[in-house]
Scaffold this active site. Sequence first.
Site, mmCIF file in Angstrom:
data_model
loop_
_atom_site.group_PDB
_atom_site.id
_atom_site.type_symbol
_atom_site.label_atom_id
_atom_site.label_comp_id
_atom_site.label_asym_id
_atom_site.label_seq_id
_atom_site.Cartn_x
_atom_site.Cartn_y
_atom_site.Cartn_z
ATOM 1 N N PHE A 21 -20.590 52.024 -6.029
ATOM 2 C CA PHE A 21 -20.067 50.164 -5.618
ATOM 3 C C PHE A 21 -18.900 50.217 -5.058
ATOM 4 O O PHE A 21 -19.248 49.523 -4.253
ATOM 5 C CB PHE A 21 -20.297 49.631 -6.894
ATOM 6 C CG PHE A 21 -20.216 48.548 -6.711
ATOM 7 C CD1 PHE A 21 -21.600 47.630 -6.381
ATOM 8 C CD2 PHE A 21 -19.995 47.414 -7.902
ATOM 9 C CE1 PHE A 21 -22.661 46.741 -7.399
ATOM 10 C CE2 PHE A 21 -20.018 46.509 -7.963
ATOM 11 C CZ PHE A 21 -21.128 45.569 -7.869
ATOM 12 N N HIS A 64 -10.685 39.467 -16.254
ATOM 13 C CA HIS A 64 -12.558 39.099 -15.994
ATOM 14 C C HIS A 64 -12.649 40.166 -15.333
ATOM 15 O O HIS A 64 -12.621 41.154 -14.966
ATOM 16 C CB HIS A 64 -11.913 37.911 -14.639
ATOM 17 C CG HIS A 64 -13.423 37.731 -14.233
ATOM 18 N ND1 HIS A 64 -14.500 36.773 -14.988
ATOM 19 C CD2 HIS A 64 -14.693 38.158 -13.188
ATOM 20 C CE1 HIS A 64 -15.627 37.156 -14.024
ATOM 21 N NE2 HIS A 64 -15.620 38.065 -13.923
ATOM 22 N N GLU A 69 -18.181 38.688 -16.862
ATOM 23 C CA GLU A 69 -19.107 38.208 -15.627
ATOM 24 C C GLU A 69 -20.202 39.394 -15.704
ATOM 25 O O GLU A 69 -20.720 40.394 -16.267
ATOM 26 C CB GLU A 69 -18.946 39.204 -14.252
ATOM 27 C CG GLU A 69 -19.342 38.222 -13.420
ATOM 28 C CD GLU A 69 -19.009 39.106 -11.917
ATOM 29 O OE1 GLU A 69 -17.529 38.778 -11.866
ATOM 30 O OE2 GLU A 69 -19.344 39.940 -11.216
ATOM 31 N N ASP A 71 -21.807 38.672 0.247
ATOM 32 C CA ASP A 71 -22.520 40.043 0.503
ATOM 33 C C ASP A 71 -23.386 39.576 1.283
ATOM 34 O O ASP A 71 -24.390 39.023 1.896
ATOM 35 C CB ASP A 71 -22.999 41.160 -0.393
ATOM 36 C CG ASP A 71 -21.707 41.657 -1.466
ATOM 37 O OD1 ASP A 71 -20.368 41.516 -0.235
ATOM 38 O OD2 ASP A 71 -22.017 41.845 -2.428
ATOM 39 N N SER A 84 -12.356 36.636 -19.784
ATOM 40 C CA SER A 84 -13.696 36.114 -18.455
ATOM 41 C C SER A 84 -14.811 37.273 -18.548
ATOM 42 O O SER A 84 -13.940 38.099 -18.428
ATOM 43 C CB SER A 84 -13.579 35.304 -17.893
ATOM 44 O OG SER A 84 -13.298 35.415 -17.052
HETATM 45 P P1 FAD Z 1 -14.844 34.509 2.478
HETATM 46 O O1 FAD Z 1 -13.186 34.033 0.944
HETATM 47 O O2 FAD Z 1 -15.151 33.743 3.276
HETATM 48 O O3 FAD Z 1 -14.001 36.004 3.632
HETATM 49 C C1 FAD Z 1 -13.652 37.754 2.876
HETATM 50 C C2 FAD Z 1 -12.824 38.480 4.065
HETATM 51 O O4 FAD Z 1 -13.513 38.526 5.364
HETATM 52 C C3 FAD Z 1 -11.376 37.103 4.238
HETATM 53 O O5 FAD Z 1 -10.397 37.163 3.641
HETATM 54 C C4 FAD Z 1 -11.370 37.945 5.835
HETATM 55 O O6 FAD Z 1 -10.889 39.259 5.771
HETATM 56 C C5 FAD Z 1 -12.759 37.965 6.141
HETATM 57 N N1 FAD Z 1 -13.115 36.911 7.083
HETATM 58 C C6 FAD Z 1 -13.553 35.499 6.351
HETATM 59 N N2 FAD Z 1 -13.775 34.978 7.063
HETATM 60 C C7 FAD Z 1 -13.535 35.479 8.729
HETATM 61 C C8 FAD Z 1 -13.526 35.236 10.013
HETATM 62 N N3 FAD Z 1 -13.786 33.725 10.451
HETATM 63 N N4 FAD Z 1 -12.835 36.361 10.762
HETATM 64 C C9 FAD Z 1 -12.678 37.071 10.700
HETATM 65 N N5 FAD Z 1 -12.832 37.953 9.163
HETATM 66 C C10 FAD Z 1 -13.223 36.788 8.052
HETATM 67 N N6 FAD Z 1 -20.941 39.150 -3.983
HETATM 68 C C11 FAD Z 1 -22.168 38.212 -3.429
HETATM 69 O O7 FAD Z 1 -23.724 38.455 -2.845
HETATM 70 N N7 FAD Z 1 -22.111 37.445 -5.182
HETATM 71 C C12 FAD Z 1 -21.603 36.985 -6.105
HETATM 72 O O8 FAD Z 1 -22.210 36.466 -7.443
HETATM 73 C C13 FAD Z 1 -20.416 38.232 -6.002
HETATM 74 N N8 FAD Z 1 -19.710 37.707 -7.021
HETATM 75 C C14 FAD Z 1 -17.829 38.113 -6.593
HETATM 76 C C15 FAD Z 1 -17.137 37.854 -7.775
HETATM 77 C C16 FAD Z 1 -15.465 38.526 -6.992
HETATM 78 C C17 FAD Z 1 -14.567 37.834 -8.164
HETATM 79 C C18 FAD Z 1 -15.398 39.120 -6.423
HETATM 80 C C19 FAD Z 1 -14.390 39.562 -5.659
HETATM 81 C C20 FAD Z 1 -16.418 39.429 -4.936
HETATM 82 C C21 FAD Z 1 -17.742 38.749 -5.263
HETATM 83 N N9 FAD Z 1 -18.859 39.432 -4.117
HETATM 84 C C22 FAD Z 1 -19.698 38.139 -4.659
HETATM 85 C C23 FAD Z 1 -18.425 39.708 -3.264
HETATM 86 C C24 FAD Z 1 -17.836 39.008 -2.174
HETATM 87 O O9 FAD Z 1 -19.212 37.828 -1.640
HETATM 88 C C25 FAD Z 1 -17.824 39.896 -0.994
HETATM 89 O O10 FAD Z 1 -17.040 40.271 -1.130
HETATM 90 C C26 FAD Z 1 -17.494 38.573 0.299
HETATM 91 O O11 FAD Z 1 -17.481 40.406 1.275
HETATM 92 C C27 FAD Z 1 -16.548 38.262 0.779
HETATM 93 O O12 FAD Z 1 -16.616 37.309 -0.245
HETATM 94 P P2 FAD Z 1 -15.470 35.765 -0.233
HETATM 95 O O13 FAD Z 1 -15.719 34.892 -0.872
HETATM 96 O O14 FAD Z 1 -14.387 36.995 -0.894
HETATM 97 O O15 FAD Z 1 -15.883 35.083 0.997
#
Ligand code: FAD
Length: 276
Positions: free
Chosen positions: A208, A257, A9, A101, A7
């Site tokens: 990055f 990906h 991105e 982020d 896939s």
């Molecule tokens: P979560 O799974 O909610 O949290 C990530 C980590 O934060 C957890 O594993 C944990 O270590 C910590 N955490 C979470 N909740 C808590 C809590 N309550 N207390 C303490 N620690 C906690 N970013 C964008 O803005 N736009 C995008 O389109 C985008 N696409 C992405 C695609 C992929 C495949 C990946 C890997 C990342 C992408 N990101 C994107 C980056 C991502 O949004 C960031 O890494 C963000 O900081 C974490 O998102 P997450 O969904 O993993 O969060």
Amino acid sequence: MTALQISFEFFPPRDNTGRDKLVSNVAARLSELQPEFFSVTYGAGGSTRDGTRQTVKALLQAGQQAVPHLSIGNDDHQALLDLLDDYRQAGVRHIVALRGDQPSGMGSNRFAHNAEALVKIVREHCGDHFHLVVAAYPEVHPDAKSAQQDLEFFQRKVDAGANSAITQYFYCPEAYALFLERCAKAKINIPIYPGIMPITNAESLFRFSEKAGADIPRWLQYGMADQHNAQDLADFGVEVVSNLCNRLIELGAPGLHFYTLNRWGATSRICENLIR
Ligand code: FAD
């Protein structure tokens, strides 16, 4: 041997011209590699809500499988539900569900929203309509207090209803192998696709990676510094990343990906080198 799922991105281009070019040129070329889908990122705090939606729809109109990223960020709840309805009506079947982020200065409120909550919202609102993809971090997310805590947060997203995961990029295949092992021990059984970042620009890669918590090994830093010009760096990058991908396939990756950065060149060259 099952087919390797590939896939790609994209990020949403700034304007119509950029979007047309992305769809008719970059996506058209990459579609020759028969990807499962093209995903489109979602800017922090919903900053690209329209751009993401327009790019997803342009890809769908061109006959491609398009997958929006969606982050919970600071989005208004109703706006989130409206976007989900819009995607469902447009024929979208997969969503990449993320925390996103976060803007700096959120203080103690930083973890008020997370990807687990978004997975729950999507399941509650849309049932099983969408295949939900979540993020995973073989090298541990920078916000995590420990690798164990990071794995627990990953597990919570899976328990909430995620169907598969894509990892943050990395250049050390053993990090992925260890992560798969730890997931298996924790009985996390969803497919985990490694995220692959082609190497084309050393400076932006460093910038990055620092933010994303992705490690650039010392040998790779020196290797990039030894290249004399952009073409040498591109060739070196293709070789390094092709070897990485083939090692990941050997380790059992169900697919790959690619973070294409809206370019097709390096990604297609790497895909041509894959043992499939
Ligand atoms: P979560 O799974 O909610 O949290 C990530 C980590 O934060 C957890 O594993 C944990 O270590 C910590 N955490 C979470 N909740 C808590 C809590 N309550 N207390 C303490 N620690 C906690 N970013 C964008 O803005 N736009 C995008 O389109 C985008 N696409 C992405 C695609 C992929 C495949 C990946 C890997 C990342 C992408 N990101 C994107 C980056 C991502 O949004 C960031 O890494 C963000 O900081 C974490 O998102 P997450 O969904 O993993 O969060």
